[in-house]
Design a protein around this motif. Structure first.
Motif, PDB file in Angstrom:
ATOM      1  N   TYR A 193       0.839  -1.207   0.000  1.00 36.54           N
ATOM      2  CA  TYR A 193       0.000   0.000   0.000  1.00 36.54           C
ATOM      3  C   TYR A 193       0.873   1.256   0.000  1.00 36.54           C
ATOM      4  O   TYR A 193       0.485   2.293  -0.557  1.00 36.54           O
ATOM      5  N   ARG A 194       2.058   1.158   0.575  1.00 37.70           N
ATOM      6  CA  ARG A 194       2.974   2.308   0.535  1.00 37.70           C
ATOM      7  C   ARG A 194       3.573   2.480  -0.859  1.00 37.70           C
ATOM      8  O   ARG A 194       3.804   3.603  -1.306  1.00 37.70           O
ATOM      9  N   ASP A 196       2.012   1.717  -3.570  1.00 32.58           N
ATOM     10  CA  ASP A 196       0.899   2.302  -4.317  1.00 32.58           C
ATOM     11  C   ASP A 196       0.798   3.804  -4.039  1.00 32.58           C
ATOM     12  O   ASP A 196       0.646   4.610  -4.960  1.00 32.58           O
ATOM     13  N   ARG A 197       0.913   4.172  -2.768  1.00 29.27           N
ATOM     14  CA  ARG A 197       0.792   5.586  -2.392  1.00 29.27           C
ATOM     15  C   ARG A 197       1.948   6.409  -2.951  1.00 29.27           C
ATOM     16  O   ARG A 197       1.751   7.523  -3.442  1.00 29.27           O
ATOM     17  N   ASN A 225       0.931  -7.187   3.967  1.00 33.59           N
ATOM     18  CA  ASN A 225      -0.194  -6.259   3.900  1.00 33.59           C
ATOM     19  C   ASN A 225      -1.422  -6.957   4.490  1.00 33.59           C
ATOM     20  O   ASN A 225      -1.736  -8.072   4.129  1.00 33.59           O
ATOM     21  N   PHE A 229      -3.064  -7.133  -0.360  1.00 32.38           N
ATOM     22  CA  PHE A 229      -3.301  -5.947  -1.171  1.00 32.38           C
ATOM     23  C   PHE A 229      -4.049  -6.260  -2.458  1.00 32.38           C
ATOM     24  O   PHE A 229      -4.790  -5.447  -2.974  1.00 32.38           O
TER      25      PHE A 229
END
Lengths: 270, 270
Positions: A193-194, A196-197, A225, A229
Motif C-alpha cells: 500500500y505504501r 501504491d501511495r 499487507n 493488497f
C-alpha cells in the motif's frame, strides 16, 4: 585512480570496509581512501550532520580524489545535501559520484549541479551474498567506465532512484530535471500500500510526467499487507503509469541486492 | 440532520457501525445512513475504486444528505479523490465533510474545490478505548457545530493532516493553499527516521512555507529505530521548522486516538 569513501547516511560496517579493501588490493588498479567519518556513529547516523557534511565537503574539494563513493544508504543524506551543494569547489566538478538508495538525495542534487553521478553498488554491499560481484561491478565503473557494469536495458539518458527517496525529494531543491529520461525505480522493505501511495505521489508530479519511460527494478522485502493488497508491484506501477500517461518500459535490473547495476545520470552543464 | 457514511479507504468494522448507530439512537438529534459500500472488501480496500467512488459520488449528489462522514482511514482515498472532484454536483456544495488520516487526501481536494471540510473523529474510532467520546465529539460538530469539539488552540484559519498523507499529496492536484493557516500535523505507526524524512520533504515545499505556524499533534505507535534515532518527534519537528523558517506553534490536540479533536478547514470560494 583515487576513490574516496564517505558515509552521508549511516555507519559503514568495518567488515564491509575490510572486504572492499581486500578486493581493491587484489585488483591493483585503484587506491581506496575510506574516510574515518564512515565509522562514526551518532544515533541513526554516521556522525552528526556537521561531521558527515564536513567529510563530504573535504573529499569533494580534494584535487587528488577522482571519485567519491558513498559508503552505504540507510537514511540521512537529505539532511546535508543542500549544504553540500553550496559554493561548490572547482575540484568537485572533476569527479564521479556513485551510490544508491538514500544516497539518491545526493545523486539528484549533485546531478542538478552539473556533476557526474551514477547509481550503483556501494561498499556496504560487500556484506551481501554475492557482494564481491557487486563491489567489483562498481569498481569497474569507477576505474574504467566498464560498460559491462551498466544496466543492460539502457538506450538513452536515464536516472535511477529508490521510489520512496524519489517521492521525498520531489518539490525540494534537490529535484532534478526528468525531461526525456528513462526513470528506473526500485524499493525495499515497504508494504504494497505504501508502494501504491508513493506511485500515486510520484506519477502525479508534472516534472516526473516529462520522463520518456518509467522502468521498474526489484521491490524486495515487501512487508505483509493486512488484508492482502491484491496485485503486485508490477501491476501497481503499470496501473499508475497508465493513469498518468507515463509510458511503462518494463522491468529494470536494479535493486537492493548484489545484482544491482550501474545507471549513469545524463551529464548536465555546470 | 442526515449524515451519510461512506468508506473511500478501507472497510468499516460492523461492530463500529453498530456502536455508532447506538450512540446516534440515544442522541435523537440526527439520522445516520451507513452506505452498504462501507462493508465491501476488495483486497486492501472497501470495494473497488469504482465502488468506492460511486458511493461517494452518490452521497455527494444527494440533496437529502447534510453531511458526509468518512467511515475510517487506512489507505485508498487518494485513488478516487480526483475523480470524486470532477464536475461537482450542486448538492455537493451544501454539505460538511468530516474525517482524518487517509481521508486527508479527500479533505484537501474537497477544500480546494471550495467545500466545507473538517478534520475529526470517524465511525471506526468507536472501537478505540474511550471511542464513544470521540464519536460524540464528531457528531456534536456535525449536528450543531459545537465549539467544544474543536481543537482548543485554534485562533485563526487552520488545517490538519497526517504527516505522511500530507507528504504524499504535495505536488498533486489535491494540494491545497496553505497560505496563512496554522498547519496541524500528527502521525502513527512510523519510524522516527521516516518522520524526519517526511518533515524534510514537507518543510522544503514553498507552498508549505506559506503557513502561519506549524503545530504538532501526537505521533503514536512509533516503530523501533535501529540504532536509536536520538531525539523525539518534537525535536525533529522543531528542528525542521527552524531550518525552513517555519514558525513552530507548539503541540496540538490531534492524533490517532480517542482524544483527537475537530479542526475545520477555512471555507474557500466555489
Amino acid at each position: 585512480m583515487r576513490i574516496a569513501v564517505v558515509a552521508p547516511s549511516c555507519t559503514l560496517k568495518r567488515e564491509a570496509a575490510d572486504a572492499v579493501e581486500a578486493i581493491v588490493a587484489t585488483r591493483g588498479d585503484c587506491e581506496l581512501v575510506i574516510h574515518p567519518q564512515c565509522f562514526l556513529s551518532d544515533g541513526h547516523f554516521a556522525g552528526s550532520d556537521e561531521a558527515r557534511l564536513s567529510a563530504l565537503r573535504e573529499v569533494m574539494a580534494d584535487q587528488s580524489v577522482d571519485a567519491v563513493w558513498f559508503a552505504r544508504g540507510g537514511y540521512g543524506s537529505n539532511r546535508i545535501a543542500e549544504a553540500a551543494l553550496a559554493d561548490l569547489p572547482q575540484a568537485a566538478g572533476a569527479k564521479l559520484y556513485l551510490g544508491y538508495s538514500d544516497a539518491g538525495f545526493l545523486l539528484a542534487g549533485l546531478h542538478k549541479a552539473g556533476l557526474e553521478v551514477a547509481w550503483g553498488p556501494m561498499p556496504q554491499d560487500a556484506l551481501r551474498q554475492g557482494g564481491e560481484a557487486a563491489v567489483t561491478r562498481a569498481l569497474d565503473w569507477l576505474v574504467r567506465r566498464d560498460l559491462s557494469a551498466l544496466e543492460q536495458g539502457l538506450d538513452g539518458p536515464a536516472m535511477a532512484f529508490n521510489l520512496t527517496v524519489l517521492s521525498n525529494l520531489l518539490g525540494t531543491p534537490l529535484e532534478p530535471d526528468f525531461t526525456g529520461v528513462d526513470l528506473l525505480i526500485e524499493d525495499v522493505g515497504e508494504h504494497l500500500y505504501r508502494i501504491d501511495r508513493s506511485m500515486f505521489h510520484v506519477t502525479a508530479s508534472p516534472a516526473v510526467r516529462m520522463v520518456r519511460r518509467l522502468r521498474l527494478g526489484r521491490v524486495s522485502d515487501i512487508l505483509p499487507n493486512d488484508p492482502d493488497f491484491c496485485g503486485d508491484e508490477a501491476s501497481i506501477v503499470e496501473q499508475w503509469c497508465a493513469r498518468s500517461g507515463i509510458a511503462f518500459g518494463g522491468r529494470a535490473n536494479i535493486g537492493h541486492d548484489a545484482r544491482n547495476r550501474v545507471v549513469p545520470f545524463p551529464r548536465g552543464n555546470r
